[in-house]
Design an enzyme around this catalytic site. Structure first.
Site, PDB file in Angstrom:
ATOM      1  N   SER A  87      -6.847  33.558  26.608  1.00 12.92           N
ATOM      2  CA  SER A  87      -5.457  33.572  27.079  1.00 12.92           C
ATOM      3  C   SER A  87      -4.531  34.574  26.401  1.00 12.92           C
ATOM      4  O   SER A  87      -3.394  34.745  26.844  1.00 12.92           O
ATOM      5  CB  SER A  87      -4.846  32.171  26.959  1.00 12.92           C
ATOM      6  OG  SER A  87      -5.359  31.345  27.966  1.00 12.92           O
ATOM      7  N   LYS A 134       5.770  32.413  23.515  1.00  6.93           N
ATOM      8  CA  LYS A 134       5.156  31.671  24.612  1.00  6.93           C
ATOM      9  C   LYS A 134       5.743  30.266  24.584  1.00  6.93           C
ATOM     10  O   LYS A 134       5.935  29.699  23.502  1.00  6.93           O
ATOM     11  CB  LYS A 134       3.637  31.646  24.404  1.00  6.93           C
ATOM     12  CG  LYS A 134       2.853  31.004  25.540  1.00  6.93           C
ATOM     13  CD  LYS A 134       1.345  31.095  25.287  1.00  6.93           C
ATOM     14  CE  LYS A 134       0.546  30.495  26.424  1.00  6.93           C
ATOM     15  NZ  LYS A 134      -0.912  30.611  26.206  1.00  6.93           N
ATOM     16  N   SER A 180      -3.694  32.551  30.042  1.00  4.04           N
ATOM     17  CA  SER A 180      -2.478  31.816  30.323  1.00  4.04           C
ATOM     18  C   SER A 180      -1.216  32.452  29.747  1.00  4.04           C
ATOM     19  O   SER A 180      -0.116  32.120  30.182  1.00  4.04           O
ATOM     20  CB  SER A 180      -2.599  30.382  29.777  1.00  4.04           C
ATOM     21  OG  SER A 180      -2.664  30.403  28.362  1.00  4.04           O
TER      22      SER A 180
END
Lengths: 483, 95
Positions: A174, A75, A150
């Site tokens: 997330s 990420k 997210s």
């Protein structure tokens, strides 16, 4: 090749069925072929091939680490030395991180090959990946639907087989919600289990990094290399890391599953409820027993979270001031203008909304009414979990009230978007570990089953998830068009 | 509880956060919606509940007072918007 799990790939690499270079090239080709998904912000082809060649040399010499030669991706919230780390924001579009996050360094040390950096909601603030400066990510199961957020790029990349496994972070859901929306396995560890050093901070008392993979076994393999004490993180917990893979085989006879009735009430879509019910029936077949439990303060989790997280975010994001790194506005008139315009132009709407909310909640005259009140509610929610987990081994319920919603459907209504995190947020307030595993479909889109455990019971969660995956096929399905 | 446009501007100033004039009413509406959501907390009697700042009741660790970091000024300044002679440049502060 790309359709194999990490466990299978590690076996294939060791037995020389294929090289890490061949495997890495196969993934890089897929990343380039499926650019329309927008899962990656940065692909690091040259570095990946260099690391793959080094891995092949180690494999040939017979001194391979657990992840040697396995292509993964991070990420874009994890700092990577010498590589852009954008956090999904215009503010950090030009930011070349000067050091590695501990998670990145540990996975690299374990031999993993890095394919690139994954798309995400700006500064991890969002539930749909639509707040990213780099545009929304598409859900591989339905290109008109969001992948969740997210960690949306992370979830989409695993579902579309663009990486063998990835990292994500979870502040209010997330990791779990996008894992649920994309039909993959995601684990948010106990707060303090995985180092936050070099993971760009959103809400420091809630943020936690974790693995996102096809299977629970793969999550165990990745977590093994990610977890552990880190001197550089002041809230890292100094506690031995168990052998996660060794615990997977334990049978589930006598497992006691608590079902918080607040997870099954109003607001839960009936088709998601049916899929979860079928998942629970499978667990009963495996020897588990289910009992209803109650968490009366759960409904207050969203209000408390939207005070605490923005308060922490407003403090954390004050470091982005246009002076030492990141975006700076053109021709500032004076210092205040430099701060105000750099931040105004560098941050997107959702980030600004949360900075404003947090600044308000921490401002004189409102601190007690909002911030202290929310911290008290946080204690009540945490106590609810303690009570519930005192009589059962794990808690189960849905990850989200619906399946993946459409791109554009909720982005105009922030409150509605916030409410979609109702089942995940409370877990972060308490700091507990939790997983999302694929448990069927509703309207042709994946449904995630959430498993919540006690503090540092990641081994138990992984075991409970793995046993389910031995008995079901949901986690093996590939989205049409990505086979 | 709802916020006025003036209150939004005041908060934005406290946060040193530039927002476009035309967006102020939208932020006022969004933040008012959030405050409405938070009103539910007011109904709970929490007078004797100790605030929870952190999920684990941990004490801050101490370490030996010795240098652990290297000086990496050049590396850090290479990514700064504006530097000169090893210093970060900002607009003139003192007249």
């Amino acid at each position: 090749m790309y359709n194999k799990t990490i466990a299978e790939l590690a076996e294939g690499l060791r037995s020389r069925q294929f090289s890490s270079r061949e495997l890495t090239l196969a993934y890089l080709e897929r990343i380039s072929q499926h650019q329309a998904l927008n899962a990656f912000i940065t692909a690091t082809e040259d570095l990946a091939l260099k690391q793959a060649d080094a891995a092949d040399a180690k494999l040939a010499a017979g001194d391979a680490e657990p992840l040697t030669g396995i292509p993964i991706a991070h990420k874009d919230i994890f700092c990577t030395d010498g590589i852009r780390t954008s956090c999904g924001s215009k503010m950090l579009d030009n930011f070349i991180a000067p050091y590695d996050a501990t998670v990145v360094a540990k996975l690299q040390k374990a031999g993993a090959v890095m394919l690139g950096k994954l798309n995400m909601d700006e500064f991890a603030m969002g539930s749909s990946n639509e707040t990213s400066f780099y545009g929304p990510v598409k859900n591989p199961w339905d290109l008109n639907a969001v992948p969740g957020g997210s960690s949306g790029g992370s979830a989409a990349a695993v579902a579309a087989r663009l990486a063998a496994g990835v990292t994500g972070t979870d502040t209010g859901g997330s990791i779990r919600q996008p894992a649920g929306f994309c039909g993959i396995t995601g684990l948010k560890p106990t707060y303090g289990r995985v180092s936050r050093y070099g993971m760009i901070a959103y809400a420091s008392s809630l943020d936690q990094g974790g693995p996102m993979t096809r299977t629970a076994e793969d999550a165990a393999i990745l977590l093994q290399s990610m977890a552990g004490f880190d001197e550089k993180d002041s809230t890292s917990v100094d506690r031995p890391v168990p052998d996660y893979r060794a615990g997977l085989t334990q049978p589930l006879d006598g497992l006691k599953i608590g079902l918080p009735k607040e997870f099954f009430g109003e607001g839960l879509s009936s088709e998601v409820a049916s899929a979860i019910e079928a998942g629970l029936a499978e667990y009963r077949k495996l020897g588990a027993e289910t009992v209803e439990v109650s968490m009366p303060n759960l409904k207050l989790a969203i209000p408390a979270y939207y005070v605490i997280a923005p308060a922490e975010c407003s403090a954390n994001l004050s470091r982005f001031d246009g002076v030492r790194f990141g975006y700076r506005c053109e021709a500032p008139a004076d210092l205040t203008d430099l701060y105000t315009r750099s931040r105004g132009e560098g941050f997107g709407r959702e980030v600004k909304r949360r900075i404003l909310m947090g600044t308000y909640a921490l401002s004189a005259g409102y601190y007690d009414a909002y911030y202290i009140k929310a911290q008290k509610i946080r204690r009540l929610i945490s106590d609810d979990f303690k009570n519930a987990l005192s009589s059962v081994d794990v808690l189960m319920g849905p990850v989200a009230p619906s399946v993946a919603f459409g791109i554009g459907e909720k982005i105009g209504n922030p409150i509605e978007m916030y409410l979609s995190d109702i089942y995940t947020i409370a877990v972060n307030l308490a700091g507990l570990p939790a997983m999302s595993i694929p448990a069927g479909f509703a309207s042709d889109k994946p449904v995630g089953l959430q498993i919540i455990g006690n503090y540092f019971a990641e081994d138990r969660l992984l075991n409970v998830a793995h046993q389910y995956q031995l008995a079901t096929q949901w986690h093996q399905l590939t989205p049409p068009g990505f086979e | 509880m709802s916020l006025t446009a003036d209150e939004v501007k005041k908060i934005a100033h406290l946060a040193r956060l530039g927002i476009d004039e035309q967006d102020v009413p939208h932020y006022a509406e969004d933040l008012s919606g959030m405050l409405e959501l938070m009103a539910a907390m007011g109904a709970v009697d929490s007078e004797n509940v100790p605030p929870m700042a952190h999920p684990l009741d941990l004490h801050q660790r101490l370490r030996n007072d010795r240098v652990t970091e290297r000086n990496e000024r050049e590396k850090f300044q290479a990514i700064a918007p504006q530097v000169e002679a090893g210093l970060y440049l900002v607009p003139k502060v003192i007249e």
